[in-house]
Design a protein around this motif. Structure first.
Motif, PDB file in Angstrom:
ATOM      1  N   LEU A 127       0.757  -1.294  -0.067  1.00  0.00           N
ATOM      2  CA  LEU A 127      -0.019  -0.157  -0.089  1.00  0.00           C
ATOM      3  C   LEU A 127       0.935   1.149  -0.009  1.00  0.00           C
ATOM      4  O   LEU A 127       0.632   2.226  -0.799  1.00  0.00           O
ATOM      5  CB  LEU A 127      -0.798   0.119   1.328  1.00  0.00           C
ATOM      6  CG  LEU A 127      -1.984  -1.221   1.172  1.00  0.00           C
ATOM      7  CD1 LEU A 127      -2.720  -1.216   2.453  1.00  0.00           C
ATOM      8  CD2 LEU A 127      -2.964  -0.717  -0.038  1.00  0.00           C
ATOM      9  N   SER A 128       1.920   1.303   0.868  1.00  0.00           N
ATOM     10  CA  SER A 128       2.857   2.164   0.620  1.00  0.00           C
ATOM     11  C   SER A 128       3.400   2.610  -0.605  1.00  0.00           C
ATOM     12  O   SER A 128       3.578   3.803  -1.124  1.00  0.00           O
ATOM     13  CB  SER A 128       3.879   2.146   1.710  1.00  0.00           C
ATOM     14  OG  SER A 128       3.425   2.019   3.040  1.00  0.00           O
ATOM     15  N   VAL A 129       3.713   1.377  -1.341  1.00  0.00           N
ATOM     16  CA  VAL A 129       4.402   1.623  -2.690  1.00  0.00           C
ATOM     17  C   VAL A 129       3.258   2.620  -3.511  1.00  0.00           C
ATOM     18  O   VAL A 129       3.727   3.309  -4.547  1.00  0.00           O
ATOM     19  CB  VAL A 129       4.827   0.415  -3.378  1.00  0.00           C
ATOM     20  CG1 VAL A 129       4.979   0.552  -4.783  1.00  0.00           C
ATOM     21  CG2 VAL A 129       6.080  -0.118  -2.726  1.00  0.00           C
ATOM     22  N   GLN A 130       1.980   2.031  -3.554  1.00  0.00           N
ATOM     23  CA  GLN A 130       1.103   2.715  -4.237  1.00  0.00           C
ATOM     24  C   GLN A 130       1.143   4.231  -4.085  1.00  0.00           C
ATOM     25  O   GLN A 130       0.624   4.992  -5.022  1.00  0.00           O
ATOM     26  CB  GLN A 130      -0.524   2.292  -4.069  1.00  0.00           C
ATOM     27  CG  GLN A 130      -0.510   0.585  -4.212  1.00  0.00           C
ATOM     28  CD  GLN A 130      -0.238  -0.057  -5.456  1.00  0.00           C
ATOM     29  OE1 GLN A 130      -0.669   0.734  -6.575  1.00  0.00           O
ATOM     30  NE2 GLN A 130       0.760  -0.876  -5.393  1.00  0.00           N
ATOM     31  N   LEU A 131       1.321   4.692  -2.933  1.00  0.00           N
ATOM     32  CA  LEU A 131       1.171   5.939  -2.367  1.00  0.00           C
ATOM     33  C   LEU A 131       2.393   6.736  -2.942  1.00  0.00           C
ATOM     34  O   LEU A 131       2.713   7.981  -3.121  1.00  0.00           O
ATOM     35  CB  LEU A 131       0.822   6.246  -1.072  1.00  0.00           C
ATOM     36  CG  LEU A 131      -0.300   5.733  -0.552  1.00  0.00           C
ATOM     37  CD1 LEU A 131      -0.691   5.865   0.979  1.00  0.00           C
ATOM     38  CD2 LEU A 131      -1.555   6.478  -1.114  1.00  0.00           C
ATOM     39  N   MET A 132       3.526   6.069  -2.670  1.00  0.00           N
ATOM     40  CA  MET A 132       4.892   6.855  -2.819  1.00  0.00           C
ATOM     41  C   MET A 132       5.738   6.437  -4.250  1.00  0.00           C
ATOM     42  O   MET A 132       6.591   7.348  -4.420  1.00  0.00           O
ATOM     43  CB  MET A 132       5.569   6.313  -1.545  1.00  0.00           C
ATOM     44  CG  MET A 132       5.270   6.778  -0.360  1.00  0.00           C
ATOM     45  SD  MET A 132       6.110   5.589   0.717  1.00  0.00           S
ATOM     46  CE  MET A 132       7.761   6.384   0.851  1.00  0.00           C
ATOM     47  N   LEU A 133       5.165   5.704  -4.897  1.00  0.00           N
ATOM     48  CA  LEU A 133       6.094   5.338  -5.997  1.00  0.00           C
ATOM     49  C   LEU A 133       6.136   6.277  -7.095  1.00  0.00           C
ATOM     50  O   LEU A 133       6.954   6.693  -7.478  1.00  0.00           O
ATOM     51  CB  LEU A 133       5.283   4.043  -6.802  1.00  0.00           C
ATOM     52  CG  LEU A 133       6.128   3.330  -7.806  1.00  0.00           C
ATOM     53  CD1 LEU A 133       7.503   3.029  -7.493  1.00  0.00           C
ATOM     54  CD2 LEU A 133       5.572   2.071  -8.433  1.00  0.00           C
ATOM     55  N   GLY A 134       4.977   6.985  -7.377  1.00  0.00           N
ATOM     56  CA  GLY A 134       4.927   8.451  -8.564  1.00  0.00           C
ATOM     57  C   GLY A 134       5.889   9.360  -7.926  1.00  0.00           C
ATOM     58  O   GLY A 134       6.686   9.511  -8.735  1.00  0.00           O
ATOM     59  N   PRO A 135       6.095   9.715  -6.622  1.00  0.00           N
ATOM     60  CA  PRO A 135       7.049  10.921  -6.293  1.00  0.00           C
ATOM     61  C   PRO A 135       8.331  10.191  -6.230  1.00  0.00           C
ATOM     62  O   PRO A 135       9.254  11.098  -6.620  1.00  0.00           O
ATOM     63  CB  PRO A 135       6.501  11.432  -5.008  1.00  0.00           C
ATOM     64  CG  PRO A 135       5.001  11.007  -4.937  1.00  0.00           C
ATOM     65  CD  PRO A 135       4.766   9.619  -5.669  1.00  0.00           C
ATOM     66  N   ALA A 136       8.486   9.043  -5.887  1.00  0.00           N
ATOM     67  CA  ALA A 136       9.672   8.475  -6.013  1.00  0.00           C
ATOM     68  C   ALA A 136      10.392   8.255  -7.422  1.00  0.00           C
ATOM     69  O   ALA A 136      11.664   8.493  -7.437  1.00  0.00           O
ATOM     70  CB  ALA A 136       9.891   7.121  -5.229  1.00  0.00           C
ATOM     71  N   VAL A 137       9.761   7.602  -8.340  1.00  0.00           N
ATOM     72  CA  VAL A 137      10.054   7.811  -9.690  1.00  0.00           C
ATOM     73  C   VAL A 137      10.307   9.115 -10.214  1.00  0.00           C
ATOM     74  O   VAL A 137      11.573   9.172 -10.890  1.00  0.00           O
ATOM     75  CB  VAL A 137       9.176   6.889 -10.390  1.00  0.00           C
ATOM     76  CG1 VAL A 137       9.477   6.975 -11.959  1.00  0.00           C
ATOM     77  CG2 VAL A 137       8.929   5.551  -9.971  1.00  0.00           C
ATOM     78  N   THR A 138       9.472  10.138 -10.195  1.00  0.00           N
ATOM     79  CA  THR A 138       9.761  11.305 -10.507  1.00  0.00           C
ATOM     80  C   THR A 138      11.181  12.044  -9.875  1.00  0.00           C
ATOM     81  O   THR A 138      11.806  12.689 -10.783  1.00  0.00           O
ATOM     82  CB  THR A 138       8.635  12.308 -10.164  1.00  0.00           C
ATOM     83  OG1 THR A 138       7.441  11.724 -10.633  1.00  0.00           O
ATOM     84  CG2 THR A 138       9.017  13.870 -10.696  1.00  0.00           C
ATOM     85  N   TRP A 139      11.350  11.720  -8.550  1.00  0.00           N
ATOM     86  CA  TRP A 139      12.416  12.413  -7.971  1.00  0.00           C
ATOM     87  C   TRP A 139      13.683  11.907  -8.311  1.00  0.00           C
ATOM     88  O   TRP A 139      14.636  12.230  -8.592  1.00  0.00           O
ATOM     89  CB  TRP A 139      12.186  12.311  -6.350  1.00  0.00           C
ATOM     90  CG  TRP A 139      13.489  12.887  -5.679  1.00  0.00           C
ATOM     91  CD1 TRP A 139      14.005  14.113  -5.977  1.00  0.00           C
ATOM     92  CD2 TRP A 139      14.001  12.183  -4.561  1.00  0.00           C
ATOM     93  NE1 TRP A 139      15.208  14.141  -5.080  1.00  0.00           N
ATOM     94  CE2 TRP A 139      15.267  12.996  -4.279  1.00  0.00           C
ATOM     95  CE3 TRP A 139      14.160  10.828  -3.963  1.00  0.00           C
ATOM     96  CZ2 TRP A 139      16.001  12.621  -3.112  1.00  0.00           C
ATOM     97  CZ3 TRP A 139      15.060  10.637  -3.080  1.00  0.00           C
ATOM     98  CH2 TRP A 139      16.082  11.284  -2.598  1.00  0.00           C
ATOM     99  N   LEU A 140      13.740  10.213  -8.164  1.00  0.00           N
ATOM    100  CA  LEU A 140      14.882   9.333  -8.494  1.00  0.00           C
ATOM    101  C   LEU A 140      15.163   9.350  -9.963  1.00  0.00           C
ATOM    102  O   LEU A 140      16.462   9.586 -10.550  1.00  0.00           O
ATOM    103  CB  LEU A 140      14.711   7.968  -8.050  1.00  0.00           C
ATOM    104  CG  LEU A 140      14.604   8.015  -6.378  1.00  0.00           C
ATOM    105  CD1 LEU A 140      14.593   6.440  -5.967  1.00  0.00           C
ATOM    106  CD2 LEU A 140      16.195   8.377  -5.762  1.00  0.00           C
ATOM    107  N   LEU A 141      14.123   9.139 -10.954  1.00  0.00           N
ATOM    108  CA  LEU A 141      14.504   8.945 -12.288  1.00  0.00           C
ATOM    109  C   LEU A 141      14.307   9.978 -13.099  1.00  0.00           C
ATOM    110  O   LEU A 141      14.684  10.060 -14.260  1.00  0.00           O
ATOM    111  CB  LEU A 141      13.772   7.386 -12.860  1.00  0.00           C
ATOM    112  CG  LEU A 141      14.077   6.173 -11.672  1.00  0.00           C
ATOM    113  CD1 LEU A 141      13.194   5.204 -12.354  1.00  0.00           C
ATOM    114  CD2 LEU A 141      15.687   5.706 -11.940  1.00  0.00           C
ATOM    115  N   GLY A 142      13.428  10.802 -12.945  1.00  0.00           N
ATOM    116  CA  GLY A 142      12.655  11.728 -13.562  1.00  0.00           C
ATOM    117  C   GLY A 142      11.427  11.580 -14.218  1.00  0.00           C
ATOM    118  O   GLY A 142      11.197  10.580 -14.353  1.00  0.00           O
TER     119      GLY A 142
END
Length: 436
Positions: A320-335
């Protein structure tokens, strides 16, 4: 009589709580070990994505997925056998460890030949094939080092394992990033894998000699077909589950021809594998504890129930945490260029909760000496899941493919826990009646 019974009951609960505390302590160290391995791997993946681009990440994920498929073949369940043997006595653990190293060394050349052959058949590119060879040799070193680490886990000294893995991944991350910045590309990363994993193996030999005594010369201990078959039955559950994900990605890489699309899909597979390995780390702490408490039904079942509730809760919370955090994490880490990877990754990680329950049921069956049926059904899961994923991709692309592991894992989880229930007669106190 009542007073004596009360005293005995207090001793029982004190012993049970002490055992559970020791399991929790070792689970923490093993989780730290896996966490260091996975954090290093995920950060290196981010570096590959940023420095080599989508196609570079696709090639990197193919190399890692193909070579990782041979880890359980090189292991053949010997690491779990070492853990169980060392839990009985250090001397038995040393013998099992030496036999495992001999087996892995003999099997190394055939495994490397198959890795290179598959790479040539699927990709037919010199750089990718050379990377497969280099990472393949490093995989042999890693497998042998893990055999040494299994001895520490059986002795419930998992802090040493955590230190070794942390050192390995710090060096691998720094070396891999440096190699890509220097312009060495995928080959430079593969060289770093080889050097760092060879160092991991050498450090393992030094620490085992100081802690558990001299192992003896490798390759002087023979092994026969019965030992190999028995070892295959002891393969850890995580190996089966990771191989299902690896086979899915290799098939998709082949069907898409690599490139940007395969690079986007690689993010989801690597994330799901990382979460599974991290949560499943506790199996290696639970197995020796279950093995030593097999004759005590109450303590055995208490540990099984507590482990099931804890791991399931963690798996669901993480998903469930991944569902919430993955979008910002991918944007921040990968672009933002990597946002097309999000839908597939968010669907794929739902395989983690059913996979975790499958793995725990498999571990309980190993402790209850029903490794034959456990291995057979886990192999069925891998085959059916891999075949179904190929057909799913053909008919509905990556969207349907992402749900196949979760569906297959849920069905197989029901089967495996039914098998656990059918082994109650073993848990009643007789370890002598060992199933195949």
């Amino acid at each position: 009589m009542n007073q004596k019974a009360g005293i005995d009951l207090l001793f029982f609960f004190a012993a049970s709580e002490g055992m559970l505390a020791r399991v929790s302590e070792n689970s923490v160290f093993i989780t730290v070990e896996k966490g260091a391995h996975l954090l290093g791997g995920m950060l290196l993946l981010v570096g590959v994505a940023r420095l080599l681009g989508e196609s570079g990440l696709a090639d990197y994920a193919f190399v890692i997925g193909l070579t990782a498929f041979f880890v359980p073949i090189l292991d053949a369940g010997t690491n779990n056998r070492i853990i169980k043997a060392a839990a009985s006595s250090p001397a038995e653990g040393r013998v099992a460890c030496l036999e495992a190293l001999s087996f892995k060394l003999v099997l190394a050349l055939p495994a490397l030949a198959v890795m290179v052959g598959v790479a040539l058949a699927i990709v037919a590119r010199a750089d990718v094939t050379l990377a497969v060879l280099l990472v393949g040799v490093s995989t042999v070193s890693l497998s042998m080092g893990d055999g040494l680490n299994a001895l520490f886990k059986g002795l419930q000294r998992s802090g040493t394992c955590a230190l070794l893995m942390m050192g390995l991944n710090v060096l691998l991350l720094a070396g891999g990033i440096g190699a890509m910045i220097a312009g060495w590309g995928l080959i430079g990363v593969a060289i770093c894998y080889l050097v760092c994993r060879a160092g991991y193996l050498a450090a393992g030999f030094v620490l085992v000699r100081r802690t558990a005594g001299e192992l003896g010369p490798v390759l002087l201990t023979g092994f026969n077909r019965h030992r190999i078959v028995d070892g295959l039955k002891h393969l850890p559950a995580v190996y089966y589950l990771i191989n299902l994900l690896s086979l899915n990605y290799v098939a998709i890489y082949h069907q898409t021809g690599g490139g940007a699309e395969a690079g986007f899909l690689a993010v989801g597979y690597r994330l799901a594998a990382a979460l599974l390995i991290l949560i499943g780390a506790s199996y290696e702490a639970v197995l020796p504890a279950l093995s030593t408490r097999l004759t005590d039904r109450q303590a055995f079942m208490k540990l099984v129930v507590r482990s099931a509730v804890t791991l399931t809760g963690i798996a669901i919370a993480v998903t469930l945490s991944v569902q919430l955090m993955l979008g910002p994490a991918v944007t921040w880490l990968l672009g933002r260029a990597w946002l097309p990877a999000l839908p597939f990754a968010m669907q794929l990680v739902w395989c983690v909760p059913p996979f975790v329950l499958c793995g725990l049921a498999h571990t309980v069956l190993l402790a209850a000496h029903d490794q034959g049926r456990a291995a057979g059904w886990m192999a069925v899961l891998v085959v059916i899941g891999a075949v179904a994923s190929v057909f799913a991709y053909q008919y509905h692309g990556p969207v349907l493919t992402a749900f196949v592991p979760a569906i297959a894992g849920s069905v197989m989880g029901v089967v495996l826990w039914w098998l656990v229930g059918s082994r109650k007669e073993v848990i009643h106190g007789s370890a002598a009646g060992q199933g195949s």
